[in-house]
Design a protein around this motif. Structure first.
Motif, short mmCIF file in Angstrom:
data_model
loop_
_atom_site.label_atom_id
_atom_site.label_comp_id
_atom_site.label_asym_id
_atom_site.label_seq_id
_atom_site.Cartn_x
_atom_site.Cartn_y
_atom_site.Cartn_z
N TYR A 94 0.91 -1.22 -0.13
CA TYR A 94 -0.04 0.17 0.16
C TYR A 94 0.84 1.09 0.17
N SER A 95 0.49 2.33 -0.96
CA SER A 95 1.32 3.29 -1.25
C SER A 95 0.49 4.57 -1.25
N CYS A 96 1.01 5.63 -0.81
CA CYS A 96 -0.01 6.71 -0.93
C CYS A 96 0.90 7.81 -1.83
N ALA A 97 0.13 8.77 -2.40
CA ALA A 97 0.66 9.54 -3.26
C ALA A 97 0.03 10.87 -3.22
N ALA A 98 0.57 12.06 -3.89
CA ALA A 98 -0.20 13.08 -4.22
C ALA A 98 -1.04 13.35 -5.62
N LEU A 99 -1.87 13.90 -5.58
CA LEU A 99 -2.45 14.17 -6.77
C LEU A 99 -1.90 15.46 -7.49
N ILE A 100 -1.21 15.25 -8.53
CA ILE A 100 -0.38 16.41 -9.12
C ILE A 100 -0.88 16.81 -10.48
N SER A 101 -1.71 16.63 -10.96
CA SER A 101 -2.43 16.71 -12.46
C SER A 101 -3.60 17.49 -12.18
N TYR A 102 -4.10 17.49 -11.28
CA TYR A 102 -5.51 18.23 -10.99
C TYR A 102 -5.41 18.97 -9.69
N ALA A 103 -5.92 20.02 -9.56
CA ALA A 103 -5.83 21.22 -8.47
C ALA A 103 -6.20 20.49 -7.31
N ASP A 104 -7.29 19.65 -7.25
CA ASP A 104 -8.04 18.86 -6.19
C ASP A 104 -8.60 17.61 -6.77
N TYR A 105 -9.16 16.82 -5.74
CA TYR A 105 -9.92 15.47 -5.94
C TYR A 105 -11.50 15.90 -5.92
N SER A 106 -11.97 15.35 -6.88
CA SER A 106 -13.53 15.55 -7.12
C SER A 106 -13.84 13.96 -7.39
N PRO A 107 -15.01 13.57 -7.01
CA PRO A 107 -15.52 12.37 -7.50
C PRO A 107 -15.81 12.50 -9.19
N VAL A 108 -16.25 13.28 -9.55
CA VAL A 108 -16.40 13.58 -10.96
C VAL A 108 -15.16 13.32 -11.89
N LEU A 109 -14.07 13.08 -11.21
CA LEU A 109 -12.91 12.85 -11.90
C LEU A 109 -12.77 11.48 -12.10
#
Length: 131
Positions: A94-109
């Motif tokens: 199990y690894s964690c990572a930062a979302l770098i390609s979008y400003a923030d996360y939303s379920p619409v993504l």
């Protein structure tokens, strides 16, 4: 750049629970949406959960919905993954990572997000499930 470290992986029993943590060093965690991933031996890395910068939006893979919960504490720069009702197929690194390609996360993504949209990977923590 974020430096991520995952903790909490261990041997867990099928049907049991396990909690993993991702501690972030570097810039403030609040500036990044985060994701938890897992990779079973011989399989592709799979995204299991995402959480927005403020923690008000989350998303889960169908395989873990209603069993896993992602959360975050921006004050301590930590992202958590609570895993309940574990199944043998939940085993993996199990690894964690930062979302770098979008400003923030939303379920619409959902449906558009791929692994390459995430960066600053931690080293991962192994979760093993015994039957």
């Amino acid at each position: 750049q974020l430096l991520l470290g995952e903790y909490g992986g261990a041997l867990a029993h099928s049907g049991g629970l396990r909690n993993t943590s991702c501690v972030v060093a570097g810039p403030r965690l609040v500036n990044n949406a985060m994701g938890w991933f897992r990779q079973a031996q011989g399989k592709k890395r799979e995204r299991v959960a995402c959480i927005s910068m403020r923690g008000d939006r989350t998303g889960y893979a169908d395989s873990v919905k209603r069993r896993f919960t992602i959360s975050r504490d921006n004050a301590t720069n930590t992202v958590y993954l609570q895993m309940n009702s574990l199944k043998p197929e939940d085993a993996g690194v199990y690894s964690c990572a930062a979302l770098i390609s979008y400003a923030d996360y939303s379920p619409v993504l959902e449906g558009r997000l791929v692994t390459e949209h995430f960066g600053s990977w931690g080293q991962g923590t192994q979760v093993t499930i015994s039957s």
